[in-house]
Write a protein that holds these residues in place. Sequence first.
Motif, short mmCIF file in Angstrom:
data_model
loop_
_atom_site.label_atom_id
_atom_site.label_comp_id
_atom_site.label_asym_id
_atom_site.label_seq_id
_atom_site.Cartn_x
_atom_site.Cartn_y
_atom_site.Cartn_z
N GLN A 82 80.18 38.03 33.32
CA GLN A 82 79.29 36.85 33.58
C GLN A 82 78.32 36.46 32.66
N THR A 83 77.85 37.75 32.04
CA THR A 83 77.03 37.27 30.91
C THR A 83 77.45 37.49 29.41
N TYR A 84 78.24 38.41 29.17
CA TYR A 84 78.69 38.73 27.78
C TYR A 84 80.19 38.36 27.66
N ARG A 85 80.46 37.85 26.40
CA ARG A 85 81.92 37.38 26.14
C ARG A 85 82.63 38.53 25.47
N PRO A 86 83.58 39.12 26.01
CA PRO A 86 84.28 39.98 25.56
C PRO A 86 84.74 39.89 24.11
N GLY A 87 84.70 40.92 23.32
CA GLY A 87 85.41 40.93 22.05
C GLY A 87 86.97 41.08 22.15
N GLU A 88 87.59 40.56 21.14
CA GLU A 88 89.17 40.68 21.23
C GLU A 88 89.79 41.26 19.80
N GLN A 89 88.73 41.99 19.02
CA GLN A 89 89.23 42.66 17.84
C GLN A 89 88.78 44.07 17.61
N ALA A 90 89.47 45.21 17.36
CA ALA A 90 89.08 46.55 17.19
C ALA A 90 88.84 46.59 15.79
N VAL A 91 87.82 47.58 15.62
CA VAL A 91 87.18 47.60 14.18
C VAL A 91 87.14 49.00 13.63
N VAL A 92 87.46 49.27 12.52
CA VAL A 92 87.30 50.57 11.83
C VAL A 92 86.26 50.31 10.64
N ALA A 93 85.20 50.80 10.61
CA ALA A 93 84.22 50.29 9.46
C ALA A 93 84.33 51.65 8.26
N GLU A 94 84.25 51.04 7.17
CA GLU A 94 84.20 52.08 6.12
C GLU A 94 82.87 52.60 5.68
N LEU B 45 92.64 52.19 23.07
CA LEU B 45 91.84 51.70 21.91
C LEU B 45 91.42 52.67 21.03
N HIS B 46 91.17 53.73 21.42
CA HIS B 46 90.70 55.27 20.50
C HIS B 46 91.87 55.50 19.74
N ARG B 47 93.05 55.37 20.38
CA ARG B 47 94.31 55.95 19.53
C ARG B 47 94.50 54.82 18.41
N ALA B 48 94.36 53.47 18.80
CA ALA B 48 94.71 52.66 17.83
C ALA B 48 93.61 52.53 16.54
N LEU B 49 92.33 53.10 17.01
CA LEU B 49 91.26 53.28 16.00
C LEU B 49 91.75 54.29 15.04
N ALA B 50 92.31 55.31 15.43
CA ALA B 50 92.59 56.61 14.86
C ALA B 50 93.92 56.29 13.97
N GLU B 51 94.93 55.58 14.70
CA GLU B 51 96.03 55.27 13.90
C GLU B 51 95.74 54.39 12.79
#
Length: 290
Positions: free
Chosen positions: A135-147, A166-172
């Motif tokens: 109701q307050t926050y707009r959900p994100g749509e992009q996973a992010v791996v920072a360097e 989500l975690h598997r995608a980040l690891a991959e």
Amino acid sequence: MTERKFVAACVQMRSGKTVSANVDTVVRLAREAKDGGAAYVQTPEMTNVLVRSRDELFDVILPEEVDPALAAFQELARALGIWLHLGSLAIRLEGERAANRAFVIDPDGDVTARYDKIHMFDVDLPNGESWRESQTYRPGEQAVVAELPWGGLGLTICYDVRFPTLHRALAEHGAEVIASPAAFTKQTGEAHWNILLRARAIETGSFVVAAAQGGKHEDGRETFGHSLIVDPWGRVLAEGGEAPGVVLAEIDLDKSPDIRRKIPSLENGRRFGVAPAQSTPTVLRDVASS
């Protein structure tokens, strides 16, 4: 050869309604973390303000480009010469919506990565608590791996921890450390916090660093605390309590590929279909009555 070891710190907080007071807490604890040898410092979800009332929230939050808290944190990272990961700030968007947004800031004070929380905590708890983040926050749509200088950092926020894909995608996609800053409720934290973080570490062969909010907050909520740093084997390297403070541990990223070789679940994963359930259950005849 790139150095693969560094000291990570979780800054555990008890954020309240006053942004400046919360900023002061981060400044104090980040300096303590730096004195303890930390090169990477992570703060919890909702670092800048934690308030249940939507009206009170929108009275104090601002767009990213004019947010004085973000500017202060950029100067802090520069002054201390650290990688400062703001677990999340509440950031005003257009249309009376907000973002639950993480920032990774380098030692020059520049923002190098942003991540908006994908999964919204919309739930009614058995103790009567009700939360409707969407109701307050707009959900994100992009996973992010920072360097980071030492390797890839996968960004998540709080409720995201319950979504293993989500975690598997980040690891991959190159993450060897996964960040899980949070403001877990006391009730769900007591039941699930430790085991969820350890499971995400084991499943992905990654370190997990999770700075938390902890204690009784100004708006009446209670959060679980227990900031946690976990290695890729699921071992807890460091854990906080309920009070604000700093949790430190050395991260040796060479352990991640080593453990992924021992248990190559990321490589062994396969796509599969799901057969529909039978529409009519099989009925077994009662032999004794025939």
